[in-house]
Design an enzyme around this catalytic site. Structure first.
Site, PDB file in Angstrom:
ATOM      1  CG  ASP A  56       2.863  11.987   9.238  1.00 40.31           C
ATOM      2  OD1 ASP A  56       3.059  13.084   8.640  1.00 40.31           O
ATOM      3  OD2 ASP A  56       3.136  10.864   8.753  1.00 40.31           O
ATOM      4  N   GLY A 112       8.971   6.825   6.308  1.00 43.23           N
ATOM      5  CA  GLY A 112       9.655   6.385   7.466  1.00 43.23           C
ATOM      6  C   GLY A 112      10.389   5.157   7.556  1.00 43.23           C
ATOM      7  CG  PHE A 113      12.503   3.740  10.599  1.00 44.00           C
ATOM      8  CD1 PHE A 113      13.596   3.270  10.567  1.00 44.00           C
ATOM      9  CD2 PHE A 113      12.296   5.367  10.953  1.00 44.00           C
ATOM     10  CE1 PHE A 113      14.697   3.751  10.938  1.00 44.00           C
ATOM     11  CE2 PHE A 113      13.538   5.808  10.984  1.00 44.00           C
ATOM     12  CZ  PHE A 113      14.478   5.166  10.961  1.00 44.00           C
ATOM     13  CB  THR A 161       1.365   0.291   4.630  1.00 48.01           C
ATOM     14  OG1 THR A 161       2.106   1.030   5.714  1.00 48.01           O
ATOM     15  CG2 THR A 161       0.095  -0.122   5.027  1.00 48.01           C
ATOM     16  CG  LEU A 204      -2.096  -0.985   1.063  1.00 49.35           C
ATOM     17  CD1 LEU A 204      -2.851  -0.936   2.533  1.00 49.35           C
ATOM     18  CD2 LEU A 204      -3.029  -0.788   0.021  1.00 49.35           C
ATOM     19  N   GLY A 205       2.001   1.260   0.561  1.00 46.32           N
ATOM     20  CA  GLY A 205       2.712   2.340   0.725  1.00 46.32           C
ATOM     21  C   GLY A 205       4.103   2.162   1.725  1.00 46.32           C
TER      22      GLY A 205
END
Length: 497
Positions: free
Chosen positions: A152, A30-31, A34, A26-27
């Site tokens: 965020d 950062g760390f 998904t 999905l994407g």
């Protein structure tokens, strides 16, 4: 120190933890990486797998990933809000760290804005953004009350589910539990343009930091322009020239976007109060939206329209009222009706047929045709007793208990009675009644129709998951769901017969 590459993506079809079958990526961010997956232990339900990965040196990558993993899992586990994806599980497999979360099937507001701009060549309206803020501010109020700061907030992390009307806040990868206890990622915290100055410069975050980012989201939705285009070279906001909105909303957004955190709104509640007390345009008013319909019919069609009007239930109700009024007048006796109330009537009926090419205004489901040809004019009832033609009742969803609304009142108060104070509908005997205010809402009976209004309750009054604005009445329809409080702990089905 030696560098280490990110672990490879998990391919579609792979089974994780002998349970979660990967569908696609999905994407990235950062760390985190998904995935969309199917849960084979829950009949193939869709879910989201968040894998915590790192890059950099062997010495620090595992530690950073694990700290992020443990922090986000701990926070998500304690969050319980209908507009935040549910935490389902966390586990490790082959030294890879995973969180399992509810999958929200919908579109991000970034995607929705791009669709608007490409298909309609316009951004979101002022009324839409006001409703959007009204839907999201309680979410941030809930998080901040739990001492949780998202850090965020952006249009990419706000999703409109396909089967719901309220936005969902996702992606808690940078979440912070306590002020000033910030764990540095070694990268920019948040998204450029949306992130407040204090978070970028020194890594500090406060509730007002989330509200700043929410304000940026609002002006992007209103203008259709990315944040970088709404600032001048000195990094001062210059967004007002790109939108046409009320001064009241502009002032609220300006205060959300102030550079110094202490000069902004300090809580989501403060913004909600300012919105509710202002005369801002609302997306949902008391009556249903009006639609303008152009009717162009010949003589045969006109006669069919007349027949439809005269055979409709609404016309028959009016006809019966006029007949009873006429009979009562001839007999010089008092007007007798099946259901009476003590308030003066506001009913007035007049029906005509439309001439060719004449415009007709249609409100909700009831079409009122205006014509000059067939003068089916009905007398206006004045100074008579208000008629409640329809009997209404509430069905408590949790217990299936039926409560018939009083027929002799024009204002029916609903709430939790205490200290000897009586109410027309007392919910104190129902489960979870502690979330209900003393006088939570009022149902008004006006000309045979029912309207509900919030009475300044603490937890709000909702109709079909839409929160009622303070001071506004909403016209109820049979089949509407009424919730006293946003958690749906006290929920009724409104029915008429």
């Amino acid at each position: 120190m030696s560098n280490v590459a990110m672990p490879a993506d998990i391919y579609s079809g792979n089974l994780i933890n002998n349970r979660y079958q990967i569908q696609k990526v999905l994407g990235y961010g950062g760390f985190r990486r998904t995935y969309l997956a199917l849960d084979n232990h829950r009949f193939g339900d869709s879910c989201v797998l968040i894998e915590f990965v790192g890059w950099g040196t062997v010495e620090d990558t595992d530690q950073k990933s694990r700290e992020l993993f443990e922090r986000e899992a701990k926070v998500l586990h304690h969050i319980n809000h209908p507009q935040i994806p549910k935490f389902l599980a966390c586990f490790t497999e082959n030294e890879r760290l995973f969180i399992v979360q509810e999958y929200i099937d919908g579109k991000t507001y970034s995607e929705l804005l791009q669709e608007r701009l490409s298909q309609q060549n316009q951004a979101f309206s002022e009324a839409e953004v006001i409703q959007w803020l009204m839907d999201l501010l309680p979410v941030f109020d809930y998080l901040h009350e739990q001492k949780i700061i998202h850090r965020d907030v952006s249009l990419d992390n706000l999703i409109l589910p396909n089967d719901q009307s309220k936005p969902v806040l996702s992606d808690f990868g940078l979440v912070q539990e306590e002020e000033f206890q910030i764990w540095s990622l070694g990268t920019v915290l948040g998204k450029i343009g949306y992130t407040p100055p204090e978070q970028l410069r020194i890594g500090n975050s406060y509730p007002s930091s989330d509200l700043y980012a929410l304000g940026v989201c609002a002006i992007v939705l209103l203008s259709g322009k990315m944040p970088s285009l709404l600032m001048d070279r000195s990094l001062e906001w210059q967004w007002r020239s790109y939108v046409n909105i009320s001064d009241c909303l502009a002032s609220i957004l300006d205060k959300m976007l102030v550079e110094k955190p202490t000069q902004r709104y300090q809580s989501a509640k403060e913004i909600l109060v300012d919105i509710q007390q202002s005369s801002l345009p609302k997306e949902t008013e008391v009556s249903e939206p009006l639609k303008k319909v152009e009717i162009n019919i010949d003589q045969v069609q006109r006669e069919q329209e007349v027949a439809e009007v005269t055979e409709s239930d609404e016309f028959k109700i009016v006809e019966q009222q006029v007949l009873k009024l006429s009979e009562a007048t001839e007999n010089n006796s008092e007007l007798q009706f099946e259901a009476q109330t003590s308030q003066p009537s506001t009913f007035s009926g007049e029906t005509k047929i439309v001439e060719q090419t004449e415009s007709v205004v249609v409100a909700g489901e009831l079409v009122q045709d205006v014509t000059q040809q067939a003068n089916l004019a009905l007398p206006v009832i004045k100074n008579s007793t208000q008629i409640q033609q329809v009997t209404a009742y509430l069905i408590h969803v949790q217990t299936d208990r039926q409560i018939e609304l009083p027929q002799n009142l024009s204002a029916i108060r609903i709430g939790r009675a205490d200290n000897g104070k009586s109410l027309d509908v007392d919910v104190s005997v129902l489960p979870n009644s502690e979330v209900v205010s003393r006088t939570h809402a009022v149902i008004h009976v006006e000309a045979g129709s029912f309207y509900i209004e919030d009475e300044g309750s603490t937890n709000g009054t909702y109709v079909d998951k839409m929160r009622l604005l303070l001071g506004n009445k909403y016209r109820l329809k049979s089949g509407d769901y009424i919730c006293l409080g946003q958690e749906e702990l006290v929920k009724f089905l409104f029915k008429t017969f």
